[in-house]
Design a protein around this motif. Structure first.
Motif, PDB file in Angstrom:
ATOM      1  N   PRO A 139       7.025  -1.473  -8.468  1.00 34.87           N
ATOM      2  CA  PRO A 139       7.060  -2.808  -9.072  1.00 34.87           C
ATOM      3  C   PRO A 139       8.138  -3.698  -8.479  1.00 34.87           C
ATOM      4  CG  PRO A 139       7.778  -1.127 -10.639  1.00 34.87           C
ATOM      5  CD  PRO A 139       7.167  -0.416  -9.485  1.00 34.87           C
ATOM      6  N   LEU A 140       9.269  -3.102  -8.063  1.00 38.99           N
ATOM      7  CA  LEU A 140      10.314  -3.905  -7.419  1.00 38.99           C
ATOM      8  C   LEU A 140       9.826  -4.477  -6.095  1.00 38.99           C
ATOM      9  CD1 LEU A 140      13.243  -4.906  -7.281  1.00 38.99           C
ATOM     10  CD2 LEU A 140      13.859  -2.720  -6.216  1.00 38.99           C
ATOM     11  N   ASN A 141       9.122  -3.671  -5.315  1.00 36.16           N
ATOM     12  CA  ASN A 141       8.590  -4.150  -4.039  1.00 36.16           C
ATOM     13  C   ASN A 141       7.546  -5.247  -4.247  1.00 36.16           C
ATOM     14  OD1 ASN A 141       8.100  -4.052  -1.131  1.00 36.16           O
ATOM     15  ND2 ASN A 141       6.181  -3.019  -1.648  1.00 36.16           N
ATOM     16  N   VAL A 142       6.707  -5.107  -5.270  1.00 38.53           N
ATOM     17  CA  VAL A 142       5.711  -6.140  -5.567  1.00 38.53           C
ATOM     18  C   VAL A 142       6.403  -7.446  -5.933  1.00 38.53           C
ATOM     19  CG1 VAL A 142       3.832  -6.808  -7.110  1.00 38.53           C
ATOM     20  CG2 VAL A 142       3.981  -4.453  -6.287  1.00 38.53           C
ATOM     21  N   TYR A 143       7.451  -7.361  -6.747  1.00 35.78           N
ATOM     22  CA  TYR A 143       8.190  -8.563  -7.143  1.00 35.78           C
ATOM     23  C   TYR A 143       8.824  -9.241  -5.935  1.00 35.78           C
ATOM     24  CZ  TYR A 143      11.921 -11.432  -9.082  1.00 35.78           C
ATOM     25  OH  TYR A 143      12.770 -12.473  -9.355  1.00 35.78           O
ATOM     26  N   VAL A 152      -0.749 -11.549  -8.371  1.00 33.03           N
ATOM     27  CA  VAL A 152      -0.111 -10.301  -7.933  1.00 33.03           C
ATOM     28  C   VAL A 152       1.189 -10.082  -8.695  1.00 33.03           C
ATOM     29  CG1 VAL A 152       0.878  -9.070  -5.965  1.00 33.03           C
ATOM     30  CG2 VAL A 152      -1.175 -10.453  -5.659  1.00 33.03           C
ATOM     31  N   ARG A 153       1.957 -11.148  -8.894  1.00 32.11           N
ATOM     32  CA  ARG A 153       3.223 -11.016  -9.616  1.00 32.11           C
ATOM     33  C   ARG A 153       2.993 -10.592 -11.065  1.00 32.11           C
ATOM     34  NH1 ARG A 153       7.977 -15.124  -8.608  1.00 32.11           N
ATOM     35  NH2 ARG A 153       6.405 -16.715  -9.066  1.00 32.11           N
ATOM     36  N   ALA A 154       1.845 -10.952 -11.632  1.00 33.25           N
ATOM     37  CA  ALA A 154       1.535 -10.550 -13.006  1.00 33.25           C
ATOM     38  C   ALA A 154       1.381  -9.045 -13.143  1.00 33.25           C
ATOM     39  CB  ALA A 154       0.257 -11.246 -13.471  1.00 33.25           C
ATOM     40  N   MET A 155       1.256  -8.336 -12.018  1.00 40.10           N
ATOM     41  CA  MET A 155       1.121  -6.876 -12.056  1.00 40.10           C
ATOM     42  C   MET A 155       2.459  -6.176 -12.191  1.00 40.10           C
ATOM     43  SD  MET A 155      -2.161  -6.474 -11.702  1.00 40.10           S
ATOM     44  CE  MET A 155      -2.229  -4.724 -11.414  1.00 40.10           C
ATOM     45  N   VAL A 156       3.565  -6.886 -11.988  1.00 36.97           N
ATOM     46  CA  VAL A 156       4.880  -6.246 -11.969  1.00 36.97           C
ATOM     47  C   VAL A 156       5.192  -5.593 -13.316  1.00 36.97           C
ATOM     48  CG1 VAL A 156       7.352  -6.634 -11.730  1.00 36.97           C
ATOM     49  CG2 VAL A 156       5.758  -7.766 -10.165  1.00 36.97           C
ATOM     50  N   LEU A 157       4.997  -6.329 -14.412  1.00 39.46           N
ATOM     51  CA  LEU A 157       5.311  -5.781 -15.728  1.00 39.46           C
ATOM     52  C   LEU A 157       4.467  -4.555 -16.078  1.00 39.46           C
ATOM     53  CD1 LEU A 157       6.844  -5.897 -18.384  1.00 39.46           C
ATOM     54  CD2 LEU A 157       5.173  -7.581 -19.214  1.00 39.46           C
ATOM     55  N   PRO A 158       3.113  -4.577 -15.913  1.00 37.70           N
ATOM     56  CA  PRO A 158       2.340  -3.358 -16.200  1.00 37.70           C
ATOM     57  C   PRO A 158       2.749  -2.162 -15.352  1.00 37.70           C
ATOM     58  CG  PRO A 158       0.882  -5.265 -16.058  1.00 37.70           C
ATOM     59  CD  PRO A 158       2.224  -5.719 -15.596  1.00 37.70           C
ATOM     60  N   LEU A 159       3.066  -2.405 -14.081  1.00 42.01           N
ATOM     61  CA  LEU A 159       3.499  -1.305 -13.218  1.00 42.01           C
ATOM     62  C   LEU A 159       4.832  -0.731 -13.700  1.00 42.01           C
ATOM     63  CD1 LEU A 159       2.619  -2.801  -9.709  1.00 42.01           C
ATOM     64  CD2 LEU A 159       1.394  -0.983 -10.904  1.00 42.01           C
ATOM     65  N   GLY A 160       5.758  -1.619 -14.088  1.00 41.47           N
ATOM     66  CA  GLY A 160       7.047  -1.159 -14.593  1.00 41.47           C
ATOM     67  C   GLY A 160       6.921  -0.414 -15.914  1.00 41.47           C
ATOM     68  N   VAL A 161       6.049  -0.899 -16.796  1.00 38.79           N
ATOM     69  CA  VAL A 161       5.818  -0.215 -18.068  1.00 38.79           C
ATOM     70  C   VAL A 161       5.277   1.192 -17.825  1.00 38.79           C
ATOM     71  CG1 VAL A 161       4.362  -0.210 -20.135  1.00 38.79           C
ATOM     72  CG2 VAL A 161       5.512  -2.314 -19.438  1.00 38.79           C
ATOM     73  N   THR A 162       4.387   1.338 -16.851  1.00 39.92           N
ATOM     74  CA  THR A 162       3.824   2.653 -16.534  1.00 39.92           C
ATOM     75  C   THR A 162       4.902   3.619 -16.060  1.00 39.92           C
ATOM     76  OG1 THR A 162       1.753   1.581 -15.894  1.00 39.92           O
ATOM     77  CG2 THR A 162       2.060   3.852 -15.188  1.00 39.92           C
ATOM     78  N   VAL A 163       5.820   3.128 -15.223  1.00 36.29           N
ATOM     79  CA  VAL A 163       6.924   3.981 -14.768  1.00 36.29           C
ATOM     80  C   VAL A 163       7.818   4.366 -15.945  1.00 36.29           C
ATOM     81  CG1 VAL A 163       8.938   4.120 -13.262  1.00 36.29           C
ATOM     82  CG2 VAL A 163       6.880   2.963 -12.461  1.00 36.29           C
ATOM     83  N   PHE A 181       0.833  -1.200   0.000  1.00 34.92           N
ATOM     84  CA  PHE A 181       0.000   0.000   0.000  1.00 34.92           C
ATOM     85  C   PHE A 181       0.870   1.254   0.000  1.00 34.92           C
ATOM     86  CE2 PHE A 181      -2.206   3.394   2.318  1.00 34.92           C
ATOM     87  CZ  PHE A 181      -3.341   3.525   1.549  1.00 34.92           C
ATOM     88  N   PHE A 182       1.948   1.247   0.791  1.00 34.43           N
ATOM     89  CA  PHE A 182       2.807   2.424   0.880  1.00 34.43           C
ATOM     90  C   PHE A 182       3.485   2.719  -0.454  1.00 34.43           C
ATOM     91  CE2 PHE A 182       2.677   1.747   5.534  1.00 34.43           C
ATOM     92  CZ  PHE A 182       2.404   3.050   5.932  1.00 34.43           C
ATOM     93  N   THR A 183       4.060   1.689  -1.084  1.00 29.60           N
ATOM     94  CA  THR A 183       4.741   1.935  -2.355  1.00 29.60           C
ATOM     95  C   THR A 183       3.748   2.272  -3.461  1.00 29.60           C
ATOM     96  OG1 THR A 183       4.755  -0.459  -2.805  1.00 29.60           O
ATOM     97  CG2 THR A 183       6.718   0.492  -1.785  1.00 29.60           C
TER      98      THR A 183
END
Length: 481
Positions: free
Chosen positions: A442-446, A331-342, A245-247
């Motif tokens: 995304p790093l924290n999610v991974y 949840v791990r499947a969200m890492v790539l979309p979050l990284g692409v957004t950044v 939640f924080f990140t």
């Protein structure tokens, strides 16, 4: 029309706020423009800040009551705009804040429709965000019709009357509480949006009339027994205290601030790059306005990427996979979309930092793509990670926190107008670095998913055998909202 947004203030410059300015006169009025800028700022802040009380209302009172409140406030806002005049221009301040309040209610209560689409759930959520993002096209239409000769009052009275459509949809197409996920068998999205105790469709006369919340509680109870709800988030407090939640708040707040600052400094930047040519400034401003209507075209691509990653990760799991494992993989499947957004935000900030006027076309495109990815990805992330019983509160709190962080735009504006002499170049360069820092999310999610996978027990080598000799194969699922 169901998704009003604060950009309507851009079209309301048609309204007579200054006696010295005719409705169709090109004569400028600096005081009036400052008032409209203040109205837009208040409406933008309200859109995010009221997400928390709206989320609390949705979680505790259900869809029907929340939408009734939203429709009432929204209709009141359109009536206030319709009845405003030069003598009552102050009505626009509460009216636009009410419009923002009603708009975010429509958005939050529509997220649950994604539960009806199974593996395409994230795509549907991002489509709603894209529609919300592009809703200002409604008021572009209002502007065109106004210039054709129809009065502002007549148009907004007509828009007010359309609230009956929202009421009918709330009564006949949405549940009293929420649409459950996963959906029970024979659940139908129809006249009553309910399902019977036996899984059969209810008749309208109410012979089998059961409160959906009762059945939803049974679903939650069964989910807990099967390990379906992660023990990490047993209550709302545990959701707020989690590092995810924080990140996520850091990721959302910083990138949203980046977009607000770009919009706020766009005019002085264009004026500087165009060497004071008003025709060039007008040309690029119009191009920027047109790109802002394209959010609905780009937002679904983020949802498609999320759903594709979830589906791919499930197919790669060697059966039988436990429900807890499937949840971590979702949840791990969200890492790539979050990284692409950044990555988009960094590219957008870099493009905005290059003092070349022609390059700003690319900047406008990157900006609208990134903005649609941010809000759609944020809603889908909350829906994927946290339990449905706390979705409204978690989503609302994160949006409210981002609204408070967005207040930092005012000292930044003062910095541009003062020491930087209306040149936001150095501020843009700083935000290239700050945008890159949001990769921490995304790093924290991974890292969170990797830690959870290590703590999970290894799956059994064979299917679970029941007492009757039948084997039970656990079916894949998405986490619920």
């Amino acid at each position: 029309l169901a998704l009003p947004l604060s950009p309507l203030t851009r079209s309301l410059s048609l309204a007579p706020l200054s006696p010295s300015r005719s409705l169709r006169s090109p004569v400028s009025c600096a005081a009036q423009d400052e008032r409209f800028a203040l109205i837009f700022t208040l409406a933008s802040f309200t859109t995010n800040f009221v997400s928390l009380p709206n989320g609390l209302l949705l979680d505790h009172c259900g869809t029907s009551l929340t939408r009734v409140v939203g429709i009432t406030v929204y209709t009141l806002s359109t009536l206030m705009i319709a009845l405003s005049s030069a003598a009552t221009a102050y009505l626009l301040f509460p009216a636009l804040c009410f419009t923002a309040f009603g708009g975010i209610v429509f958005l939050i209560t529509n997220f649950q429709v994604g539960n009806l689409f199974g593996e395409k759930r994230s795509t549907v959520i991002t489509i709603y965000n894209g529609a919300f993002d592009s809703s200002s096209i409604v008021f572009l239409i209002v502007k065109v019709i106004y210039e054709a000769g129809l009065s502002i009052r007549s148009m907004f009275l007509f828009i007010s009357s359309l609230s009956i459509l929202h009421i009918l949809r709330t009564i006949f197409l949405l549940p009293k509480r929420t649409i459950p996920y996963p959906l029970p068998q024979a659940y139908e999205y129809g006249l009553t949006c309910k399902y019977s105790e036996t899984g059969e469709r209810e008749n309208i006369s109410g012979e089998v009339d059961r409160d959906p919340q009762d059945t939803k509680q049974e679903l939650i109870k069964a989910s807990v027994q099967n390990g379906d709800i992660e023990e990490d988030f047993p209550d709302f407090r545990s959701c707020v205290r989690s590092s995810l939640f924080f990140t996520n708040c850091f990721w959302l707040s910083l990138m949203q601030l980046r977009h607000y600052l770009f919009i706020g400094t766009l005019n002085p930047m264009l004026f500087l790059l165009a060497h004071g040519d008003p025709n060039l400034v007008s040309k690029f401003t119009n191009a920027f306005a047109i790109t802002q209507l394209c959010g609905i075209l780009f937002a679904p691509w983020n949802g498609l990427l999320m759903d594709r990653n979830k589906k791919k990760s499930r197919h790669e799991m060697s059966p039988p996979a436990s429900l807890a494992t499937q949840r971590v993989e979702d949840v791990r499947a969200m890492v790539l979309p979050l990284g692409v957004t950044v990555g988009q935000c960094v590219a957008f900030s870099l493009s905005a930092s290059i003092p070349r006027l022609e390059l700003q076309y690319l900047t406008f495109i990157l900006q609208v793509i990134n903005r649609s990815f941010i809000y759609g990805g944020h809603a889908a992330f909350i829906a994927t990670v946290f339990p449905s019983t706390h979705f409204g509160k978690v989503f609302g709190l994160s949006m409210s926190i981002s609204a408070l962080v967005s207040l930092l735009q005012y000292p930044c504006f003062a910095l541009v107008k003062g020491p930087l002499h209306n040149d936001p170049l150095y501020l843009n360069i700083c935000f290239v670095v700050l945008s890159a820092l949001t990769f921490v999310h995304p790093l924290n999610v991974y890292l969170h998913c990797r830690k959870k996978m290590k703590s999970l027990p290894k799956p059994p080598s064979s299917p679970l055998v029941l007492s009757g000799g039948e084997s039970e194969q656990l079916s894949p699922r998405e986490t619920d909202i």
